[in-house]
Design a protein around this motif. Structure first.
Motif, PDB file in Angstrom:
ATOM      1  N   SER A 139      58.544   4.023  37.149  1.00  0.00           N
ATOM      2  CA  SER A 139      57.684   3.481  36.244  1.00  0.00           C
ATOM      3  C   SER A 139      57.382   2.688  37.477  1.00  0.00           C
ATOM      4  O   SER A 139      56.178   1.965  37.303  1.00  0.00           O
ATOM      5  CB  SER A 139      58.773   1.955  35.929  1.00  0.00           C
ATOM      6  OG  SER A 139      59.256   1.568  37.149  1.00  0.00           O
ATOM      7  N   ASN A 140      57.262   3.164  39.192  1.00  0.00           N
ATOM      8  CA  ASN A 140      56.637   2.629  39.929  1.00  0.00           C
ATOM      9  C   ASN A 140      55.981   3.798  41.017  1.00  0.00           C
ATOM     10  O   ASN A 140      56.457   3.981  42.354  1.00  0.00           O
ATOM     11  CB  ASN A 140      57.827   1.350  40.495  1.00  0.00           C
ATOM     12  CG  ASN A 140      58.707   2.624  41.827  1.00  0.00           C
ATOM     13  OD1 ASN A 140      59.197   3.142  40.875  1.00  0.00           O
ATOM     14  ND2 ASN A 140      59.453   1.521  42.482  1.00  0.00           N
ATOM     15  N   VAL A 141      55.575   4.945  41.145  1.00  0.00           N
ATOM     16  CA  VAL A 141      54.935   6.185  40.568  1.00  0.00           C
ATOM     17  C   VAL A 141      53.714   6.094  41.596  1.00  0.00           C
ATOM     18  O   VAL A 141      52.952   7.232  41.571  1.00  0.00           O
ATOM     19  CB  VAL A 141      55.509   7.487  40.385  1.00  0.00           C
ATOM     20  CG1 VAL A 141      57.586   7.818  40.639  1.00  0.00           C
ATOM     21  CG2 VAL A 141      54.945   7.565  39.002  1.00  0.00           C
ATOM     22  N   ALA A 142      52.364   5.298  40.896  1.00  0.00           N
ATOM     23  CA  ALA A 142      51.122   4.910  40.880  1.00  0.00           C
ATOM     24  C   ALA A 142      50.594   5.172  42.504  1.00  0.00           C
ATOM     25  O   ALA A 142      51.608   4.320  43.288  1.00  0.00           O
ATOM     26  CB  ALA A 142      50.971   4.304  40.290  1.00  0.00           C
ATOM     27  N   THR A 173      53.884  14.973  33.948  1.00  0.00           N
ATOM     28  CA  THR A 173      52.576  14.765  33.486  1.00  0.00           C
ATOM     29  C   THR A 173      52.436  14.443  32.437  1.00  0.00           C
ATOM     30  O   THR A 173      51.482  13.205  32.368  1.00  0.00           O
ATOM     31  CB  THR A 173      51.762  16.421  33.265  1.00  0.00           C
ATOM     32  OG1 THR A 173      52.339  17.422  34.423  1.00  0.00           O
ATOM     33  CG2 THR A 173      50.813  16.170  33.059  1.00  0.00           C
ATOM     34  N   ALA A 174      53.618  13.894  31.392  1.00  0.00           N
ATOM     35  CA  ALA A 174      53.425  12.476  30.382  1.00  0.00           C
ATOM     36  C   ALA A 174      54.167  11.783  31.008  1.00  0.00           C
ATOM     37  O   ALA A 174      52.851  10.725  30.317  1.00  0.00           O
ATOM     38  CB  ALA A 174      53.955  13.692  29.022  1.00  0.00           C
ATOM     39  N   ASN A 175      54.363  11.094  32.386  1.00  0.00           N
ATOM     40  CA  ASN A 175      55.552   9.852  31.905  1.00  0.00           C
ATOM     41  C   ASN A 175      54.877   9.744  33.566  1.00  0.00           C
ATOM     42  O   ASN A 175      55.445   8.083  33.449  1.00  0.00           O
ATOM     43  CB  ASN A 175      56.220  10.081  31.674  1.00  0.00           C
ATOM     44  CG  ASN A 175      56.948  10.155  30.298  1.00  0.00           C
ATOM     45  OD1 ASN A 175      56.652   9.284  29.308  1.00  0.00           O
ATOM     46  ND2 ASN A 175      57.159  11.900  29.810  1.00  0.00           N
ATOM     47  N   ALA A 176      54.453   9.804  34.512  1.00  0.00           N
ATOM     48  CA  ALA A 176      54.621   9.707  35.756  1.00  0.00           C
ATOM     49  C   ALA A 176      53.186   9.401  36.031  1.00  0.00           C
ATOM     50  O   ALA A 176      51.853  10.029  37.134  1.00  0.00           O
ATOM     51  CB  ALA A 176      55.306  11.194  36.711  1.00  0.00           C
ATOM     52  N   LYS A 177      52.999   8.477  35.027  1.00  0.00           N
ATOM     53  CA  LYS A 177      51.678   7.336  35.160  1.00  0.00           C
ATOM     54  C   LYS A 177      51.293   7.281  36.565  1.00  0.00           C
ATOM     55  O   LYS A 177      51.799   6.782  37.492  1.00  0.00           O
ATOM     56  CB  LYS A 177      51.473   6.409  34.319  1.00  0.00           C
ATOM     57  CG  LYS A 177      51.769   6.689  32.919  1.00  0.00           C
ATOM     58  CD  LYS A 177      50.995   7.120  31.768  1.00  0.00           C
ATOM     59  CE  LYS A 177      51.057   7.541  30.406  1.00  0.00           C
ATOM     60  NZ  LYS A 177      51.062   8.728  29.938  1.00  0.00           N
TER      61      LYS A 177
END
Length: 271
Positions: free
Chosen positions: A145-148, A165-169
């Motif tokens: 949730s906090n990897v931007a 790829t799908a979830n590390a927004k």
């Protein structure tokens, strides 16, 4: 799991009967004592990709691991020796390794997916897995949730890479050819976190206490053994051995050897 297209020559194993087989050399044919068609007489040739500890890892001049011990049960059933070929994971996942006759089966900590099932056949599931996040000890990154703006490492051609790829927004996805490179990149800070299967990451943190698994993602994945499409006799034998290993205690014994605890799930149990 994938390190690249170059094959790695391996020395003959006294216990596991590790055989060197280079790409394109699997053109011969043979059978087992039970009449199951094999690439080479007297041998059950396994394709894998190293390292993927504790499923397959080179230890001195041997390749050992959970998958190795499990496939040894199949080799014993067929009254042959297991030989192991270290090959790029892309060539396993694509089905090329089995379909071109480089090996009889693939045991590589490989998740059963519909995409892969379209290229080759899978055994019944033999291991329950899920994705997990590896970080430096004490990292503020506890999930995705906090990897931007952060770097998240993955291993090429894996379901972990697909998941990240799908979830590390907003994260920069950094791809590594094999598991060891990914784990070391997290350890030395080249990337901020890494996504891979929980079993291998928990094994890594045992000897690397400066790292930790911060979260599991519960993707409900199961590993299967791959064979060339249409290899009915071999597939039946593998499935029979997996089923028997759960009832005779050999699966639990192998699991405890490599994971230090009793299995919660065994072959044949509900998914």
């Amino acid at each position: 799991m994938a390190r690249g297209p170059k094959l790695k020559a391996l020395a003959l194993l006294p216990a596991v009967a590790l055989a060197v087989t280079l790409a394109g050399c699997g053109s011969g044919s043979g059978t087992s004592a039970g009449g199951v068609p094999l690439v080479k007489s007297g041998e059950l040739t396994t394709c894998t990709h190293l390292p993927y500890q504790p499923f397959q890892v080179k230890e001195g001049d041997k390749i050992v691991g959970f998958d190795v011990d499990l496939v040894d049960l199949v080799a014993t059933k067929l009254a042959v020796k297991q030989s192991i070929v270290d090959i790029a994971f892309e060539n396993i996942e694509s089905g090329e390794a089995m379909n071109s006759g480089q090996c009889d089966l693939a045991a590589a900590g490989m998740t059963i997916t519909d995409k892969r099932k379209a290229k080759f056949d899978f055994s019944e599931p033999y291991f329950e897995a899920t994705q997990a996040l590896l970080v430096k000890k004490g990292s503020p990154i506890r999930d995705l949730s906090n990897v931007a703006g952060k770097k998240v490492g993955v291993q090429s051609a894996t379901t972990g890479a697909d998941y990240a790829t799908a979830n590390a927004k907003g994260a920069e996805i950094v791809t590594f050819d094999d598991l060891a490179l990914l784990e070391q990149a997290v350890k030395n800070g080249t990337v901020d976190a890494g996504v891979n299967d929980n079993g291998v990451l928990y094994d890594f943190i045992k000897t690397n206490p400066d790292t930790e698994v911060s979260v599991e993602f519960k993707t409900n994945e199961f590993y299967g053994i791959g064979v060339k499409a249409g290899s009915t006799q071999l597939l039946t034998t593998i499935n029979d051995v997996l089923k028997a290993s759960a009832t005779d205690g050999s699966y639990a014994k192998i699991y405890e050897k490599w994971f230090g605890k009793a299995p919660v799930w065994q072959p044949g149990a509900a998914k």
